[in-house]
Write a protein that holds these residues in place. Structure first.
Motif, mmCIF file in Angstrom:
data_model
loop_
_atom_site.group_PDB
_atom_site.id
_atom_site.type_symbol
_atom_site.label_atom_id
_atom_site.label_comp_id
_atom_site.label_asym_id
_atom_site.label_seq_id
_atom_site.Cartn_x
_atom_site.Cartn_y
_atom_site.Cartn_z
ATOM 1 N N ARG A 192 45.630 45.838 45.669
ATOM 2 C CA ARG A 192 45.918 45.439 47.052
ATOM 3 C C ARG A 192 44.634 45.293 47.859
ATOM 4 N NH1 ARG A 192 50.294 49.110 46.374
ATOM 5 N NH2 ARG A 192 49.148 50.776 47.428
ATOM 6 N N LEU A 193 43.707 46.234 47.661
ATOM 7 C CA LEU A 193 42.441 46.178 48.384
ATOM 8 C C LEU A 193 41.655 44.924 48.011
ATOM 9 C CD1 LEU A 193 40.299 47.438 50.208
ATOM 10 C CD2 LEU A 193 39.556 48.836 48.261
ATOM 11 N N ARG A 194 41.626 44.586 46.733
ATOM 12 C CA ARG A 194 40.915 43.393 46.265
ATOM 13 C C ARG A 194 41.483 42.128 46.916
ATOM 14 N NH1 ARG A 194 42.434 43.518 41.351
ATOM 15 N NH2 ARG A 194 40.841 45.003 40.663
ATOM 16 N N ARG A 195 42.805 42.035 46.982
ATOM 17 C CA ARG A 195 43.441 40.851 47.570
ATOM 18 C C ARG A 195 43.125 40.734 49.059
ATOM 19 N NH1 ARG A 195 47.903 42.501 44.320
ATOM 20 N NH2 ARG A 195 48.971 43.324 46.167
ATOM 21 N N LYS A 196 43.142 41.845 49.772
ATOM 22 C CA LYS A 196 42.859 41.807 51.209
ATOM 23 C C LYS A 196 41.423 41.369 51.481
ATOM 24 C CE LYS A 196 46.273 45.352 52.397
ATOM 25 N NZ LYS A 196 46.495 46.749 52.856
ATOM 26 N N LEU A 197 40.490 41.880 50.695
ATOM 27 C CA LEU A 197 39.093 41.490 50.876
ATOM 28 C C LEU A 197 38.891 40.018 50.524
ATOM 29 C CD1 LEU A 197 37.359 44.651 49.351
ATOM 30 C CD2 LEU A 197 37.474 44.040 51.771
ATOM 31 N N ALA A 198 39.570 39.557 49.483
ATOM 32 C CA ALA A 198 39.445 38.153 49.075
ATOM 33 C C ALA A 198 40.015 37.220 50.142
ATOM 34 C CB ALA A 198 40.151 37.932 47.741
ATOM 35 N N ARG A 199 41.153 37.598 50.737
ATOM 36 C CA ARG A 199 41.756 36.757 51.777
ATOM 37 C C ARG A 199 40.847 36.637 52.994
ATOM 38 N NH1 ARG A 199 46.859 39.231 50.352
ATOM 39 N NH2 ARG A 199 46.618 40.713 52.077
ATOM 40 N N ALA A 200 40.030 37.668 53.220
ATOM 41 C CA ALA A 200 39.110 37.637 54.362
ATOM 42 C C ALA A 200 37.827 36.881 54.042
ATOM 43 C CB ALA A 200 38.774 39.063 54.793
ATOM 44 N N GLY A 201 37.715 36.410 52.810
ATOM 45 C CA GLY A 201 36.543 35.627 52.435
ATOM 46 C C GLY A 201 35.464 36.416 51.733
ATOM 47 N N GLY A 202 35.765 37.639 51.333
ATOM 48 C CA GLY A 202 34.764 38.459 50.658
ATOM 49 C C GLY A 202 35.027 38.561 49.177
ATOM 50 N N GLY A 203 33.952 38.737 48.426
ATOM 51 C CA GLY A 203 34.177 39.002 47.017
ATOM 52 C C GLY A 203 33.262 38.232 46.099
ATOM 53 N N PRO A 204 33.490 38.457 44.792
ATOM 54 C CA PRO A 204 34.551 39.352 44.302
ATOM 55 C C PRO A 204 34.209 40.818 44.532
ATOM 56 C CG PRO A 204 33.230 38.555 42.473
ATOM 57 C CD PRO A 204 32.723 37.848 43.692
ATOM 58 N N PHE A 205 35.146 41.543 45.132
ATOM 59 C CA PHE A 205 34.997 42.967 45.374
ATOM 60 C C PHE A 205 36.049 43.734 44.571
ATOM 61 C CE2 PHE A 205 33.052 41.772 49.623
ATOM 62 C CZ PHE A 205 31.784 42.244 49.311
ATOM 63 N N VAL A 206 35.802 45.026 44.379
ATOM 64 C CA VAL A 206 36.690 45.937 43.654
ATOM 65 C C VAL A 206 36.903 45.400 42.236
ATOM 66 C CG1 VAL A 206 38.790 47.329 43.755
ATOM 67 C CG2 VAL A 206 37.820 46.402 45.868
ATOM 68 N N VAL A 207 35.837 45.445 41.476
ATOM 69 C CA VAL A 207 35.822 44.889 40.120
ATOM 70 C C VAL A 207 36.335 45.929 39.132
ATOM 71 C CG1 VAL A 207 34.360 43.922 38.307
ATOM 72 C CG2 VAL A 207 33.874 43.417 40.723
ATOM 73 N N ASN A 208 37.312 45.533 38.328
ATOM 74 C CA ASN A 208 37.880 46.418 37.310
ATOM 75 C C ASN A 208 37.011 46.361 36.056
ATOM 76 O OD1 ASN A 208 39.440 47.934 35.607
ATOM 77 N ND2 ASN A 208 41.295 46.697 35.797
ATOM 78 N N VAL A 209 36.456 47.501 35.670
ATOM 79 C CA VAL A 209 35.699 47.602 34.424
ATOM 80 C C VAL A 209 36.649 48.198 33.397
ATOM 81 C CG1 VAL A 209 33.660 48.563 33.291
ATOM 82 C CG2 VAL A 209 33.567 47.926 35.717
ATOM 83 N N TRP A 210 37.168 47.372 32.528
ATOM 84 C CA TRP A 210 38.276 47.749 31.660
ATOM 85 C C TRP A 210 37.949 48.976 30.815
ATOM 86 C CZ3 TRP A 210 42.771 45.845 32.800
ATOM 87 C CH2 TRP A 210 42.841 44.610 33.446
ATOM 88 N N GLY A 211 38.896 49.912 30.840
ATOM 89 C CA GLY A 211 38.765 51.121 30.050
ATOM 90 C C GLY A 211 37.891 52.184 30.670
ATOM 91 N N VAL A 212 37.286 51.884 31.827
ATOM 92 C CA VAL A 212 36.376 52.853 32.452
ATOM 93 C C VAL A 212 36.817 53.162 33.878
ATOM 94 C CG1 VAL A 212 33.990 53.399 33.059
ATOM 95 C CG2 VAL A 212 34.472 51.988 31.042
ATOM 96 N N GLY A 213 36.783 52.156 34.752
ATOM 97 C CA GLY A 213 37.117 52.399 36.152
ATOM 98 C C GLY A 213 36.828 51.186 37.007
ATOM 99 N N TYR A 214 36.220 51.404 38.173
ATOM 100 C CA TYR A 214 35.981 50.328 39.128
ATOM 101 C C TYR A 214 34.585 50.444 39.731
ATOM 102 C CZ TYR A 214 40.998 49.351 39.094
ATOM 103 O OH TYR A 214 42.271 49.019 38.708
ATOM 104 N N ARG A 215 34.066 49.293 40.144
ATOM 105 C CA ARG A 215 32.888 49.264 40.997
ATOM 106 C C ARG A 215 33.143 48.246 42.093
ATOM 107 N NH1 ARG A 215 28.609 47.008 36.623
ATOM 108 N NH2 ARG A 215 29.573 45.014 36.139
ATOM 109 N N LEU A 216 32.360 48.324 43.161
ATOM 110 C CA LEU A 216 32.647 47.462 44.303
ATOM 111 C C LEU A 216 32.381 46.001 43.992
ATOM 112 C CD1 LEU A 216 33.582 47.263 47.217
ATOM 113 C CD2 LEU A 216 31.206 47.540 47.933
ATOM 114 N N ARG A 217 31.265 45.723 43.319
ATOM 115 C CA ARG A 217 30.932 44.324 43.051
ATOM 116 C C ARG A 217 30.122 44.227 41.771
ATOM 117 N NH1 ARG A 217 26.106 42.949 47.442
ATOM 118 N NH2 ARG A 217 24.590 44.452 46.648
ATOM 119 N N GLU A 218 30.019 43.011 41.258
ATOM 120 C CA GLU A 218 29.188 42.769 40.092
ATOM 121 C C GLU A 218 27.723 42.904 40.488
ATOM 122 O OE1 GLU A 218 30.223 42.459 37.178
ATOM 123 O OE2 GLU A 218 32.245 41.632 37.212
#
Length: 219
Positions: A192-218
């Motif tokens: 949900r957070l990723r979608r809200k930031l993307a709709r506001a024109g930001g991103g890519p934010f809240v990046v899913n690192v599969w099998g580990v966790g998340y980071r804010l951006r690449e």
């Protein structure tokens, strides 16, 4: 938000004593009997502080990360030379056995205060701006309204934008979970957070690192 303490103590009675009392004093506690197990837990859970009861394992445990504060609980015969050597090898504090729990607790809190990261009132990551005193979030000047947990998740990720935070770490620090289980709480909030930031024109934010966790951006 409770601090997590990893108790790496080979003596079961002492480890149980510390786990019980530290939990009663509001800490999230992880227990390990030996350094290998402690290293595995530290990689997964990212504790805020390590209590190490085996001075021989200091260098091995310190190799995991020099950024995590570490207090050594030394042997009864430890002297000033042992204390100095432990500090030179990366320990942040040293306490000999037998120890008073209240003194150890005071030392833990003092080390955590001394090593706590300084977070500015306004955090900026690219077009993203987080105003901590007002809890205002904006992307490119466009304000985004976030519920409490989405805001806390965003603030945690923004504290180190390129670092991967493990799922266990985020669930512990944002939701105060003691174990992951099969919950989808983090994933649903992150989505949900990723979608809200993307709709506001930001991103890519809240990046899913599969099998580990998340980071804010690449990177």
């Amino acid at each position: 938000m409770a601090n997590a303490v990893l108790v790496a103590e080979p003596e079961p009675a002492t480890r149980g004593f510390l786990e019980r009392h530290l939990a009663d004093d509001g800490f999230d506690v992880l227990g390990a009997a030996e350094c290998g197990e402690a290293l595995e837990l530290a990689e997964r859970a990212r504790p805020d502080l390590v209590l190490l009861g085996d001075t021989a394992a200091l260098e091995e445990c310190r190799s995991w990360s020099s950024e995590v504060p570490l207090i050594v609980i030394g042997a009864p015969e430890a002297d000033a030379v042992d204390r100095a050597r432990a500090l030179e090898r990366g320990a942040d504090d040293f306490l000999s056995r037998p120890f008073l729990y209240d003194e150890l607790l005071a030392r833990i809190r003092a080390v955590l205060r001394r090593t706590a990261p300084v977070v500015p009132d306004v955090v900026r990551v690219g077009a993203l701006e987080i105003d901590r005193p007002t809890r205002r979030v904006a992307v490119g000047g466009k304000r985004i309204d976030l519920p409490a947990k989405e805001y806390e998740l965003l603030l945690k990720l923004a504290s180190e934008p390129s670092r991967v935070f493990t799922k266990e770490e985020l669930l512990r620090e944002v939701w105060s979970f003691r174990s992951i289980g099969k919950t989808r709480t983090l994933d649903s909030h992150a989505s949900r957070l990723r979608r809200k930031l993307a709709r506001a024109g930001g991103g890519p934010f809240v990046v899913n690192v599969w099998g580990v966790g998340y980071r804010l951006r690449e990177d």
